[in-house]
Structure formats: C-alpha cells, structure tokens
Design a protein around this motif. Structure first.
Motif, short mmCIF file in Angstrom:
data_model
loop_
_atom_site.label_atom_id
_atom_site.label_comp_id
_atom_site.label_asym_id
_atom_site.label_seq_id
_atom_site.Cartn_x
_atom_site.Cartn_y
_atom_site.Cartn_z
N GLU A 74 0.86 -1.19 0.00
CA GLU A 74 0.00 0.00 0.00
C GLU A 74 0.89 1.23 0.00
OE1 GLU A 74 -3.08 0.26 2.89
OE2 GLU A 74 -3.70 -1.82 2.61
N PHE A 75 0.42 2.28 -0.65
CA PHE A 75 1.17 3.53 -0.69
C PHE A 75 0.52 4.52 0.26
CE2 PHE A 75 1.82 1.69 -4.97
CZ PHE A 75 3.20 1.55 -4.92
N GLU A 76 1.34 5.09 1.13
CA GLU A 76 0.85 6.03 2.14
C GLU A 76 0.19 7.26 1.54
OE1 GLU A 76 0.83 5.56 5.48
OE2 GLU A 76 1.57 3.55 5.08
N ASP A 77 0.67 7.69 0.38
CA ASP A 77 0.15 8.92 -0.22
C ASP A 77 -1.03 8.69 -1.17
OD1 ASP A 77 1.80 7.63 -2.08
OD2 ASP A 77 2.47 9.50 -2.99
N ALA A 78 -1.61 7.51 -1.13
CA ALA A 78 -2.74 7.20 -2.03
C ALA A 78 -3.97 8.03 -1.66
CB ALA A 78 -3.07 5.72 -1.96
N LYS A 79 -4.60 8.59 -2.67
CA LYS A 79 -5.86 9.31 -2.48
C LYS A 79 -7.04 8.38 -2.72
CE LYS A 79 -3.79 13.63 -4.03
NZ LYS A 79 -3.66 14.54 -5.18
N ILE A 80 -6.77 7.27 -3.39
CA ILE A 80 -7.80 6.27 -3.66
C ILE A 80 -7.27 4.92 -3.19
CG2 ILE A 80 -9.18 5.10 -5.43
CD1 ILE A 80 -8.73 7.54 -7.24
N LYS A 81 -8.08 4.21 -2.44
CA LYS A 81 -7.73 2.86 -1.99
C LYS A 81 -8.94 1.96 -2.16
CE LYS A 81 -4.26 4.16 1.39
NZ LYS A 81 -3.72 3.98 2.72
N ILE A 82 -8.66 0.71 -2.45
CA ILE A 82 -9.71 -0.29 -2.56
C ILE A 82 -9.74 -1.09 -1.26
CG2 ILE A 82 -10.47 -2.36 -3.81
CD1 ILE A 82 -10.57 0.19 -5.51
N LEU A 83 -10.90 -1.23 -0.70
CA LEU A 83 -11.07 -2.08 0.47
C LEU A 83 -11.62 -3.41 -0.04
CD1 LEU A 83 -10.87 -2.26 3.54
CD2 LEU A 83 -13.22 -1.45 3.65
N PRO A 84 -10.80 -4.47 0.02
CA PRO A 84 -11.23 -5.76 -0.55
C PRO A 84 -12.56 -6.23 0.06
CG PRO A 84 -8.90 -5.81 0.00
CD PRO A 84 -9.46 -4.54 0.59
N GLN A 85 -13.41 -6.74 -0.80
CA GLN A 85 -14.75 -7.20 -0.41
C GLN A 85 -15.00 -8.58 -0.98
OE1 GLN A 85 -17.08 -4.96 1.31
NE2 GLN A 85 -15.09 -4.00 1.60
N LYS A 86 -15.77 -9.37 -0.27
CA LYS A 86 -16.18 -10.67 -0.80
C LYS A 86 -17.13 -10.47 -1.98
CE LYS A 86 -18.21 -15.04 0.54
NZ LYS A 86 -18.77 -15.84 1.62
N LYS B 13 -15.80 -1.45 -2.69
CA LYS B 13 -15.68 -0.40 -1.69
C LYS B 13 -14.41 0.39 -1.99
CE LYS B 13 -16.45 0.93 2.90
NZ LYS B 13 -17.14 0.63 4.11
N VAL B 14 -14.60 1.66 -2.31
CA VAL B 14 -13.50 2.55 -2.66
C VAL B 14 -13.43 3.64 -1.59
CG1 VAL B 14 -12.59 4.14 -4.39
CG2 VAL B 14 -13.88 2.12 -5.12
N ILE B 15 -12.23 3.86 -1.08
CA ILE B 15 -12.02 4.91 -0.08
C ILE B 15 -11.25 6.03 -0.76
CG2 ILE B 15 -10.93 5.47 2.12
CD1 ILE B 15 -11.21 2.45 2.79
N ARG B 16 -11.81 7.23 -0.69
CA ARG B 16 -11.18 8.40 -1.29
C ARG B 16 -10.81 9.39 -0.20
NH1 ARG B 16 -12.09 8.22 -6.82
NH2 ARG B 16 -13.72 6.77 -7.43
N SER B 17 -9.63 9.98 -0.34
CA SER B 17 -9.19 11.01 0.60
C SER B 17 -8.48 12.11 -0.16
CB SER B 17 -8.26 10.41 1.66
OG SER B 17 -7.10 9.90 1.04
N GLY B 18 -8.34 13.25 0.47
CA GLY B 18 -7.60 14.37 -0.11
C GLY B 18 -8.20 14.86 -1.34
#
Length: 160
Positions: free
Chosen positions: A139-151, A155-160
């Motif tokens: 994982e990259f600390e500076d990511a503005k978009i992350k995927i939260l794995p789901q069965k 689920k997409v997490i957006r920041s900044g």
C-alpha cells in the motif's frame, strides 16, 4: 502496451521505470495514476534517450541486469538463484524487436515460458516470483484512492 507494463511494474513492486524515448502523454497519464493511487516517493518514471547507457551504468554500480525474453532460461529453472542474485535489479522488458546487444549484456536472460506471450504478463510473473506474493499487499501512504477488498461488491475509499 508500454503503459500497461508501467502500471504492472508499479503495482507489483518495482521501484520505477526507464522509458526509452519521449512520450509526454503516456508519462502524464502514469503520473496521474501515481498522484491518485500513490507511490510518488517510491516509484520513479524517467524518460531516457539510450537504454544501453542505463545498462552500462547499472553494471558499473554492481547491479544485476535481468532481460525477460521467451528465448532465455525458463524461470522455473532459475528459481533457486533468486536468493543469490545481487540487488538492485534492472529488469529489461522489450517489445517485438530487442537488439541482440541486450541479450549479450544482460546477466540473465529469463523466459516466462518459451512461447510468444505478453511482456506485461512476463513482468508480472517475474516480479511475483521475486517478491513471493508480498507485493500484492503493498500500500502507498500517499494514495488518495484505496480499494477495500470485499467478498462481494466494491468499496472505494477516497481522501484528499
């Protein structure tokens, strides 16, 4: 195809890429991915004029040159050498016509099978073997978009 090689390199743990020639549109596209998905302090994208000079510099600094080609040693026959190769690695991935110079100047020519295949697939398999699957959890600390794995679902997490 170069864009896909770069995306795989970044996602599978490479520290960066050298691109022979100029392609501002492609570099801009990759930098946009890095800005959104992270890796700006980890992943270098550099355009160069002459790939041979990078190979020579790498060798002078004591690094190892790996050329992925369907004409090389099968990766399964190389597996026991992974622990012994000197880092850093410069992995050469070429398109259809790679100059013979690269075959002769690589420390190892490694094949991901001896049938025609994509350089994207070859790079992904090689990096996965090097990192033993650990790169898939990177994982990259500076990511503005992350995927939260789901069965199921997304689920997409957006920041900044």
């Amino acid at each position: 195809m170069t864009t896909h090689v770069i995306l795989v390199a970044r996602a599978f743990g490479a520290k960066g890429v050298y691109i022979e020639g100029k392609d501002e549109k492609m570099v801009k596209s990759i930098l946009k991915v890095i800005d959104s998905w992270g890796g700006s302090s980890y992943f270098l994208v550099k355009e160069i004029e002459n790939g041979k000079s990078i190979v020579n510099e790498w060798k002078e600094k004591g690094g190892t040159i790996i050329h992925l080609t369907m004409y090389g040693i099968n990766i399964n026959d190389f597996q026991d050498r992974f622990e012994k190769i000197k880092y850093p690695l410069l992995i050469i991935v070429g398109a259809e016509k790679v100059e013979g110079w690269y075959y002769h100047n690589a420390d190892y020519n490694i094949a991901i099978g001896n049938q025609p295949h994509s350089e994207v697939a070859a790079l992904a398999i090689f990096l996965d073997r090097i990192y033993k699957g650990r790169e898939l959890y990177m994982e990259f600390e500076d990511a503005k978009i992350k995927i939260l794995p789901q069965k199921a679902g997304k689920k997409v997490i957006r920041s900044g």
